[in-house]
Each structure stands twice: as structure tokens, then as C-alpha cells.
Design an enzyme around this catalytic site. Sequence first.
Site, PDB file in Angstrom:
ATOM      1  N   HIS A  70     -33.613   6.273  30.758  1.00 19.94           N
ATOM      2  CA  HIS A  70     -32.559   5.506  30.022  1.00 19.94           C
ATOM      3  C   HIS A  70     -33.333   4.651  28.964  1.00 19.94           C
ATOM      4  CE1 HIS A  70     -30.177   6.608  33.583  1.00 19.94           C
ATOM      5  NE2 HIS A  70     -29.165   6.048  33.070  1.00 19.94           N
TER       6      HIS A  70
ATOM      7  N   GLU B 264     -19.548  13.236  27.986  1.00 20.05           N
ATOM      8  CA  GLU B 264     -20.039  12.768  26.569  1.00 20.05           C
ATOM      9  C   GLU B 264     -19.662  14.131  25.340  1.00 20.05           C
ATOM     10  OE1 GLU B 264     -21.257  11.631  28.907  1.00 20.05           O
ATOM     11  OE2 GLU B 264     -21.984   9.688  28.455  1.00 20.05           O
TER      12      GLU B 264
END
Lengths: 317, 409
Positions: free
Chosen positions: A116, A47
Site C-alpha cells: 500500500h 478497479e
Amino acid sequence: MDEELERDERVFLLGEEVAQYDGAYKISRGLWKKYGDKRIIDTPITEMGFAGIAVGAAMAGLRPICEFMTFNFSMQAIDQVINSAAKTYYMSAGFQSVPIVFRGPNGASAGVAAQHSQCFAAWYGHCPGLKVVSPWSAEDAKGLLKSAIRDDNPVVFLENELMYGVAFDMSEESQSKDFLIPFGKAKIERPGNHITVVSHSRMVTLCLDAAAVLAKEGIECEVINMRTIRPLDTETIETSIMKTNHLITVEGGWPQFGVGAEVLARIMEGPAFNFLDAPAVRVTGVDIPMPYAKILEDNSIPQIKDIIFSIKKTLNV
Amino acid sequence: MGSDSHFRLSADLPPLTSKRRHAPAFHTGAQTVSEGSRVVVSARSFADFTPQASFDIKRCDLHRLDEGPSVQTVLTREDGLRYYRTMQTMRRMELKADQLYKQKIIRGFCHLYDGQEACAVGIEAGINPMDHVITAYRAHGYTYTRGVPVKEIMAELTGRRGGVAKGKGGSMHMYAKNFYGGNGIVGAQVPLGAGVALACQYQGKNEVCVTLYGDGAANQGQIFESFNMAALWKLPCIFICENNKYGMGTSVERASASTDYYKRGDYIPGLRVDGMDVLGVREATRFAADFCRSGKGPILMELQTYRYHGHSMSDPGVSYRTREEIQEVRSKNDPISMLKDRMISSNMARVEEIKDIDAEIRKEIEEAAQFATSDPEPPLEDLCNHIFYNDAPLEVRGTNPWTKLKSMS
């Protein structure tokens, strides 16, 4: 995205599984087949690297859409979003613009547990130099995403996984390829006279459900869909409060320093304060990391009954 | 004479880039003209100077490369003088910044580049004006070689409205065409540079991006993430590690398990270059640029260099290294002295001429410093401007709810 890719060849999409997998949540289905490797790029699981690459590409003339599989993973790249993208136009005194969209699902899902499930609306909404958008309906998603892609500045586009599968009626107007929704303008999804209910993303659904229940008891809620987190449309909220005299905010994220906290602070500081007949309150996610077990998870985020409870308390009924 | 002059030092000087040795087809026409006219000028004005000379340069250590840059290069008098002038200007500019900092006219961060001049100048000489460069915070030198006048750099350091970023960026945030700063976060500029290279590839303009980082940054994970994607996608990115032996106060041996920075790209070919020799840097950069332009993907260059100052102005620079070490480099390996000696010993320049150039530069720097200290600070009206590009005016909250400020694009 398809329409914007077609319209402007500088637009391209990059992220994990966006191309050959058709998107982790199938949002980019069919795009790779249509546009190929050059414009729909599968990235490795890096990322920080690919967000930085996207920002660099934006600086050099392209218009990237950088997908984070979820915004939880954006934390790995957040330096690139804030320090490389958001601040650059200012630091360069208007020399270097960064036309980029960071998008992906944000907030709680179902059963994905603590790492998450975090909502990043407050984190990104905190930073000048970013525009932060949170669509609720299908029209929101379309109009706001197109505006985001056409915007010449860094936009953080917070989607919601649980909303991907929800169908909405689309107006005639919204079918157009040039249907754009401006940033910084909230929408009154349901007018009402008794209390202003401000929300964003999936929680708007719960607010409307709560409003439907309360309507049977004669309580008419004005449900406002924020649409944009930054710039925040204070005016629409103030105008509503001047009519209803009561305010609650509803969000999925944590309470401390959250979206609701900002709305309440602004109302305190502005003309609508004098119109409040009761203190404004926030309905938020519980201040804990998201648990896994269904019963625990269900009780970690606002439920319709929590919204109804808070509205009645505020109205003192 | 010469082609596009992107280099704004002095209006009548020809472009910095010497395109003579590696001649891509589209440059041939212009080259022939400039080559011819250069020789003519030399012959006319200074009949007793050697117009050009050949120099040996150190062989580069190679990683995954069968051949490296040439070990010999031709330097023309014109290019030599230009490189000298540029390096000396950078040197004096940085020393002046040191002075102004000690007088508290420059504040905050100030990371000086003196000692490393051959890197910036050699790189610029090896690429085209339309290529791209991005570096970290030790950026004043690159800001200059990429075309920003000294006075705009200095006025940015002093935070004045005449600064290249109108006083809003400071030392670490200066930008120019095809120069993406000036970046404060260690290592963050490397993925950015790979992204610029992606844009070059995407737009098909045969341009490359030079992406610089230091020995301190070389261990950053995001750099390896960038290596991976650049190699996978064959991005035209020249990764350059400016190894000045110290990441702030930490020597390379104490920071890196492997100090062979030119090999750290693993599957990416690399070369290690003497960063104190401007000609060596130029040759290596040309080699690297050719490599990238031919579509072979990224390449990595390690430039072995040295900074005379500490990490920044708040670091005296002698707690982690000896004064003897610094002095040794200054006396034996100074990039400017080395070039000057080469020019003089090959009869391409005279001592008096060099002295004249030095005097001109001193004057230019003085004037720039004058400007930088007398130019007014940015107006308060500018405080909130430049948040967004191409947007309607925006209202910005001041320090209290009653203060509403205006932001223009």
C-alpha cells in the site's frame, strides 16, 4: 471538485466509498449529499471494471473523475489507464478524445506496509498520452485539480495521504472558483543561490525544512516544486542550475528509473550540464518494498537529515 | 425516402436500418412515409418481384427470459438486397485484405471476419444509427457497418494517410461516430462499452451501447466486473458474445468450464442466437435493444458464428480444426449464401441481379485496394501529432536529445 461539479454537469465522480461514506479519506465529503447518485457513484471493488467504465463514459461525452482509493490499486486497472485512455487519441489520429481524471493518494503513507505504499509517479510519467500531476500545497491541489478536470485529456493526479491533513495559507487569487494552475510549470517555493533542490509532493516539505536548517549555516537552497511530472518543466530547473551550479532531486519513490533519474538525464542532455560544478544526485526512497515497523519505515524514505547530507556532499562542505 | 442515411456505402441507397417492425412512437411518422414509398418503388421498377416475405427464424435459447424474439420475421426486398450487398462487400473486403497481407502490403496484425458477416449486419439492422457499438480487434466488418467507406478501411490496413485513422491506428484501431473501435486488449472493450452505456443513461437520450466480445474474452474478469456494474446500475448495455468456437487456437471446450456463454451473465438475462442468420441476429438485436431501452438494464446475447480464416493472418487455422469442419460450415451455413437463397426462392431477387451486385462489389473492392496501395504513407510531420486534444503545440523528444519534434493537437 465541488466547484467543477457545479460548473459542468458532465463532470461526475466514481470510485470506492466516494459517495455514502464521504470518501475513504473524506476528500469527497458532502458531495453525494449535494449532487446525489447520478453524479457521485459508489463502485464495487472492481478497479479494472470501473476504470474501464470511466474511460468509456469519457469517450461518449462525459467528464469522469475516477478515484483510486490508492494508486496501488490502479495496477489492477492500469491497462485501462494506458491502453484505453492514454493512447486512444493518437491511435485514432485525433478522432477520439478521452477527457478523464484518475486521482487518489500515491506513495508512502504511515504503517500501511509494502503493498500500500508504492509511488507511481515514474510508472505513469513514462507514458505519452498522459498528463501526470503531483500537487504539494493546498493551492497546488486546488489549481491543478481544476485544471485536470477541465483538461480534455487523460490526467493522472497523484495526491498524498499524509498531505491531506496539512493546512496551508491560501492566497487571495487562489480563492477564486476559476483558479487554475497550468500544467508543465514548476514553482520555486524558496529561492536560493547555492544549490537547486528539485522535488514533488510531500518531499517538498522536507526539502523546505532542510533548507531552513541549512540557511542557518549560510547555505541557501533553491527549492523547486515540480507540480507536474509529465510534461516535466525542464526549463525552470535549467535556469536555476545556471544560477546555483548544483543539483539534487528528492523523491519518495524508488531510485531505479525514477523521477529523479529522468531529471538528471535531461540535465545531462541539455545546456545546464556545463553549469554543474558537481555531479547531480538523487535522494530517493530506499530500494526495498516498504517495511511495516516504524523504525524501518522511517528509514525507508528520505529524511531531512538525508537531504541535508546529500546537499552538503554535493556542495563539498 | 427513408430517414437519416448514416450508411455510406452508396449515396443513393436508403438507410440500412429497417425500423418497420418495432415502432417506438417517435419513429411512426417517418416510417409511414418510407413504408409507402418503398412499396411504390418496388411496384414501379420490378413489378414481378415479391416486395417482402416472411421467414422463420430459429427459436433462441433463453436464460432468465420468459419470452424471446419472434420466430418469424418479415424481410423486404429492399432490406434483403441491402443486407446482401453489405455482407458481400464485407466478405470481399476481407478476402482482399488476405491477398494484400500475403503480398506483404498489409503488415502486423490482421484478424479477418469472413464467415461472421451476419453478426455485424444483423446487429446494425437491429439498432439505430445513434446507438453505440464497440468491439474487439476483429473489427473491419463493424467499422464498415458503422459507416466508414471500404477504401478508408483498406488504406488504414495498408498504413496510408487516407486511412480512417490516417495510418496511425492500423487494423485494430479504427473509429467512427458512435463506434469506439477496434480494441487490441482482449476484454478491455467490455468495461468501455458499459461506460458508454453509462453515458447514454446519464445523458438521457434513450440510446443503447452494443458491447461485443469473443468466446476467448468471455472468461475475462473485467467482463464479469462490467456485468455486475451494468446490472446494478441498469445500464442500457447489450453485451454480445460472438462465439466463433475458437479463441485463437483454443476451442471453447478447452477454455471455458461453461460454454453456455449466454448464461454467463448469471443474473443478466441472456439469449443464444444463430449468428449465421442475419434475420435471426436482427430480430434478436431488436429484442435486446427494446429490452434495454425500456430501462430493464443490460442483456446478454450469444451469437453462434464461425470464422473461415484462422485467428489472424499468421494462423493458417487448420492446426486446431479440420478443413472438413470449415468446408461444412461454408457449404451448409454460409450467411451470405443463406440470405441469397432466401431472396431467390421467395422471388425477391433474381440470380442475374445478384451477379450484377457481386460484380459491382468486386469493382468497388478493386478500386479501394487500388487506392489503398497507391495512397502515400502519412507524412513524417504527422509522427508526433494527436497526443493531446485541444492543447497548445507540444515539443516531443526524438530518438536523441538533439531531435526535438513538434506535436499538434
